[in-house]
Design an enzyme around this catalytic site. Sequence first.
Site, mmCIF file in Angstrom:
data_model
loop_
_atom_site.group_PDB
_atom_site.id
_atom_site.type_symbol
_atom_site.label_atom_id
_atom_site.label_comp_id
_atom_site.label_asym_id
_atom_site.label_seq_id
_atom_site.Cartn_x
_atom_site.Cartn_y
_atom_site.Cartn_z
ATOM 1 N N ARG A 21 9.389 3.891 -3.940
ATOM 2 C CA ARG A 21 7.873 3.589 -3.632
ATOM 3 C C ARG A 21 7.534 4.160 -2.253
ATOM 4 O O ARG A 21 8.232 3.867 -1.188
ATOM 5 C CB ARG A 21 7.624 2.316 -3.787
ATOM 6 C CG ARG A 21 7.669 1.658 -5.138
ATOM 7 C CD ARG A 21 7.182 0.377 -5.202
ATOM 8 N NE ARG A 21 7.449 -0.367 -6.481
ATOM 9 C CZ ARG A 21 6.758 -0.873 -7.121
ATOM 10 N NH1 ARG A 21 5.608 -1.218 -6.726
ATOM 11 N NH2 ARG A 21 7.141 -1.410 -8.663
ATOM 12 N N SER A 136 5.298 -19.685 -21.152
ATOM 13 C CA SER A 136 4.952 -18.674 -20.374
ATOM 14 C C SER A 136 4.393 -17.376 -21.133
ATOM 15 O O SER A 136 5.327 -16.891 -21.860
ATOM 16 C CB SER A 136 5.977 -18.586 -19.179
ATOM 17 O OG SER A 136 5.438 -17.391 -18.219
ATOM 18 N N SER A 188 -3.558 -7.722 -14.935
ATOM 19 C CA SER A 188 -4.151 -6.879 -14.166
ATOM 20 C C SER A 188 -3.931 -5.225 -14.338
ATOM 21 O O SER A 188 -4.310 -4.366 -13.803
ATOM 22 C CB SER A 188 -3.783 -6.906 -12.564
ATOM 23 O OG SER A 188 -2.242 -6.873 -12.511
ATOM 24 N N HIS A 216 -7.186 -11.988 -10.697
ATOM 25 C CA HIS A 216 -8.058 -10.957 -10.996
ATOM 26 C C HIS A 216 -9.383 -11.049 -11.493
ATOM 27 O O HIS A 216 -10.299 -10.417 -12.042
ATOM 28 C CB HIS A 216 -7.334 -9.822 -11.802
ATOM 29 C CG HIS A 216 -6.058 -9.415 -11.317
ATOM 30 N ND1 HIS A 216 -6.128 -8.629 -10.279
ATOM 31 C CD2 HIS A 216 -4.854 -9.843 -11.068
ATOM 32 C CE1 HIS A 216 -4.985 -8.206 -9.807
ATOM 33 N NE2 HIS A 216 -4.084 -9.128 -10.358
ATOM 34 N N THR A 244 -6.827 -16.427 -5.823
ATOM 35 C CA THR A 244 -6.477 -15.791 -4.644
ATOM 36 C C THR A 244 -7.944 -15.686 -4.015
ATOM 37 O O THR A 244 -8.757 -15.399 -4.433
ATOM 38 C CB THR A 244 -5.904 -14.574 -4.994
ATOM 39 O OG1 THR A 244 -5.410 -14.107 -3.678
ATOM 40 C CG2 THR A 244 -6.676 -13.237 -5.441
ATOM 41 N N LYS A 247 -8.451 -10.763 -3.298
ATOM 42 C CA LYS A 247 -9.065 -9.682 -4.183
ATOM 43 C C LYS A 247 -10.496 -9.780 -3.990
ATOM 44 O O LYS A 247 -11.072 -9.210 -3.357
ATOM 45 C CB LYS A 247 -8.141 -9.661 -5.319
ATOM 46 C CG LYS A 247 -6.671 -9.338 -5.153
ATOM 47 C CD LYS A 247 -5.780 -9.518 -6.315
ATOM 48 C CE LYS A 247 -4.047 -9.476 -5.947
ATOM 49 N NZ LYS A 247 -3.148 -9.672 -6.974
ATOM 50 N N THR A 276 5.195 -24.384 6.031
ATOM 51 C CA THR A 276 4.745 -23.129 6.331
ATOM 52 C C THR A 276 3.435 -23.392 7.206
ATOM 53 O O THR A 276 2.628 -24.059 6.907
ATOM 54 C CB THR A 276 4.581 -22.110 5.325
ATOM 55 O OG1 THR A 276 4.086 -20.956 5.801
ATOM 56 C CG2 THR A 276 3.552 -22.638 4.401
ATOM 57 N N THR A 277 3.140 -22.531 8.117
ATOM 58 C CA THR A 277 1.961 -22.668 8.976
ATOM 59 C C THR A 277 0.495 -22.418 8.202
ATOM 60 O O THR A 277 0.917 -21.366 7.447
ATOM 61 C CB THR A 277 1.932 -21.765 10.186
ATOM 62 O OG1 THR A 277 3.237 -21.991 10.951
ATOM 63 C CG2 THR A 277 0.996 -21.828 11.046
ATOM 64 N N THR A 362 6.573 -2.822 -12.318
ATOM 65 C CA THR A 362 5.407 -3.465 -12.506
ATOM 66 C C THR A 362 4.971 -3.270 -13.889
ATOM 67 O O THR A 362 4.118 -4.304 -14.311
ATOM 68 C CB THR A 362 4.355 -2.633 -11.528
ATOM 69 O OG1 THR A 362 4.858 -2.752 -10.124
ATOM 70 C CG2 THR A 362 3.084 -3.433 -11.377
HETATM 71 C C1 PLP Z 1 -2.143 -10.149 -6.789
HETATM 72 C C2 PLP Z 1 -1.450 -11.347 -7.538
HETATM 73 C C3 PLP Z 1 -0.994 -12.710 -7.340
HETATM 74 C C4 PLP Z 1 -0.582 -13.108 -5.693
HETATM 75 O O1 PLP Z 1 -1.696 -13.028 -5.140
HETATM 76 P P1 PLP Z 1 -1.998 -12.662 -3.644
HETATM 77 O O2 PLP Z 1 -2.767 -13.453 -2.951
HETATM 78 O O3 PLP Z 1 -1.815 -10.968 -3.379
HETATM 79 O O4 PLP Z 1 -0.442 -13.287 -3.063
HETATM 80 C C5 PLP Z 1 -0.857 -13.723 -8.305
HETATM 81 N N1 PLP Z 1 -1.123 -13.321 -9.445
HETATM 82 C C6 PLP Z 1 -1.338 -12.123 -9.725
HETATM 83 C C7 PLP Z 1 -1.772 -11.958 -11.560
HETATM 84 C C8 PLP Z 1 -1.479 -10.997 -9.059
HETATM 85 O O5 PLP Z 1 -1.883 -9.911 -9.521
#
Ligand code: PLP
Length: 404
Positions: A21, A136, A188, A216, A244, A247, A276-277, A362
Amino acid sequence: MDYEAIFGQAVEKLRDEKRYRVFTELARQVGQFPVADNFSGIGPEKITIWCSNDYLGMGQHPVVVEAMASAVRRYGAGAGGTRNISGNHHAIVELEAELADLHGKQAALAFGSGYVANQTSLATIGKLLPGCVILSDADNHNSMIEGIRQSGCERHVFRHNDLAHLEELLKALPIGKPKLIAFESVYSMDGDIAPIHAVCDLADKYNAMTYIDEVHAVGMYGPRGAGVAERDNAMHRITVIQGTLAKGFGVVGGYIAASKDLVDAVRSYAPGFIFTTTMPPAVAAAATASVRYLKNSQVERARHQERAATLRRMLQAAGLPVMMNQSHIVPVMVGDPALCKLASDLLLSDHGVYIQPINYPTVPRGTERLRITPTPVHTDEMMRGLTGSLGAVWEKLGLRRRAA
Ligand SMILES: *Cc1c(COP(=O)(O)O)cnc(C)c1O
């Protein structure tokens, strides 16, 4: 022992398989996205980004940028500690209230990233349920797979979006055994969408909990941007909704939303939360502003869907192998890692088009692709340019015209 040689060989193996990559160095500028400055030394100084996960361009939205800037001036740069030790800032508590409201749940919990949210929540939930079995989806994201692995639970993988297979697996388990079905809403890479109600029907029938990754979809689907479960009127049926802030919302961070007790248990037991902080208050403030804004504005969502549909039509009309789906993701199939990388390189060097190649692991080998994510700020003119550039590269490399 030649340690260095081992690392070198590991990388060499990736080069041999044509899946080493290379990152493209660029700088996005507020107000210019999807155009960005290109520092990679390949191709023109200005390029157009076609593979961003900042799906709605919220990363440069004035409301979000201003929220972050004013918060950093007020609160400073860092949170000052973990949530347990001095990092429980007002801004993050506010963000969690906003997220709980978004998903119609009693509570929400924020993490440093969506990855950590999945990994540590699934591991913790699984550990807290004695004898739990996790079902899963085969296409689940690595963050879920890692969390499930760390939970130590018995795990069964059902074929992607295959309800009959899921039911077969559920049926074989004792009804009294704790079960958790883990899946995503929008997948995704292919851009296909899970049958959420049908999964919930099976969960009801076999007494299982549900955990959905809406990474997503949040910001982009549903009347208030809560995701596909909101669009489908299924939010109340899901036990845990994960998302998240990076995105659709354009910032960074991850979260879960669920019942008060479940969230409290994760808060109290999850190592990825405890040790973690906390995210900087300015990041939390920007995320809150983005979530709030997208709860009330439909313009970005409508335009986003229209842009994806328009690009898909243009590429199809040009005879390019577009994978069809019901989402905002426009994958174009190449089917070979070396050619996929080469196509991406040519697009950048000769056309100023930036689309990162998507190779194994991926996606499965043989399904290497260019994954295009048009946003509300990609214009018709940019799309016509892209269609021409892809056509030229397809011609030059003799790539397949029809989807596999
Ligand atoms: C990008 C992604 C995550 C992780 O989210 P981040 O906020 O980028 O760490 C989790 N699940 C899926 C399906 C993703 O594509």
